[in-house]
Design a protein around this motif. Sequence first.
Motif, mmCIF file in Angstrom:
data_model
loop_
_atom_site.group_PDB
_atom_site.id
_atom_site.type_symbol
_atom_site.label_atom_id
_atom_site.label_comp_id
_atom_site.label_asym_id
_atom_site.label_seq_id
_atom_site.Cartn_x
_atom_site.Cartn_y
_atom_site.Cartn_z
ATOM 1 N N ILE A 58 57.962 -0.732 62.298
ATOM 2 C CA ILE A 58 58.772 0.446 62.587
ATOM 3 C C ILE A 58 59.403 0.365 63.966
ATOM 4 C CG2 ILE A 58 57.435 1.918 61.061
ATOM 5 C CD1 ILE A 58 56.095 3.083 63.569
ATOM 6 N N MET A 59 59.023 -0.639 64.740
ATOM 7 C CA MET A 59 59.578 -0.783 66.094
ATOM 8 C C MET A 59 60.932 -1.480 66.022
ATOM 9 S SD MET A 59 56.216 -1.947 68.224
ATOM 10 C CE MET A 59 57.153 -2.094 69.740
ATOM 11 N N ILE A 60 61.925 -0.875 66.635
ATOM 12 C CA ILE A 60 63.264 -1.435 66.699
ATOM 13 C C ILE A 60 63.786 -1.296 68.122
ATOM 14 C CG2 ILE A 60 65.667 -1.125 65.955
ATOM 15 C CD1 ILE A 60 64.646 -0.371 63.211
ATOM 16 N N ARG A 61 64.476 -2.307 68.578
ATOM 17 C CA ARG A 61 65.096 -2.301 69.898
ATOM 18 C C ARG A 61 66.549 -2.738 69.783
ATOM 19 N NH1 ARG A 61 61.039 -0.048 70.463
ATOM 20 N NH2 ARG A 61 59.335 -0.426 71.953
ATOM 21 N N TYR A 62 67.413 -2.115 70.580
ATOM 22 C CA TYR A 62 68.833 -2.471 70.648
ATOM 23 C C TYR A 62 69.252 -2.639 72.096
ATOM 24 C CZ TYR A 62 69.258 -0.844 65.798
ATOM 25 O OH TYR A 62 69.109 -0.665 64.439
ATOM 26 N N ALA A 63 70.180 -3.531 72.311
ATOM 27 C CA ALA A 63 70.853 -3.591 73.600
ATOM 28 C C ALA A 63 71.708 -2.337 73.745
ATOM 29 C CB ALA A 63 71.717 -4.840 73.682
ATOM 30 N N ASP A 64 71.848 -1.854 74.975
ATOM 31 C CA ASP A 64 72.640 -0.645 75.203
ATOM 32 C C ASP A 64 74.063 -0.804 74.702
ATOM 33 O OD1 ASP A 64 71.090 0.216 78.413
ATOM 34 O OD2 ASP A 64 70.491 0.637 76.346
#
Length: 125
Positions: A58-64
Amino acid sequence: QVQLVESGGGLVQAGGSLTLSCAANGRTFSTYALGWFRQAPGKEREFVASIGGGDWSIMIRYADSVKGRFTISRDHAKNTVYLQMNSLKPEDTAVYYCAADRSAIFTTTLNIDYWGRGTQVTVSS
């Protein structure tokens, strides 16, 4: 032999959309974090998005720079990760690389276990 194979790159006009796919072959990546980096000519490879594996899925990361425009997802059954890219800009032009790592999630190029060969995305103005 472990392989990450990207597809879906191409040429698109600014404001358009593309979906990248990355099929992981040679082993099961369900417990690996999967994600995308990109590298434009003359620039460093930079983080785009990642999604956790196993209990961290469920962990998601995006660049700004891509938040609100790009969406990462994965299909465990197909051992595949996707990157839906909307509202593309000329500055999104780069070679996009798929990555897999045993960590829960990643946002840097450090210690990535596996890399794909990349797929070119070109956004015309």
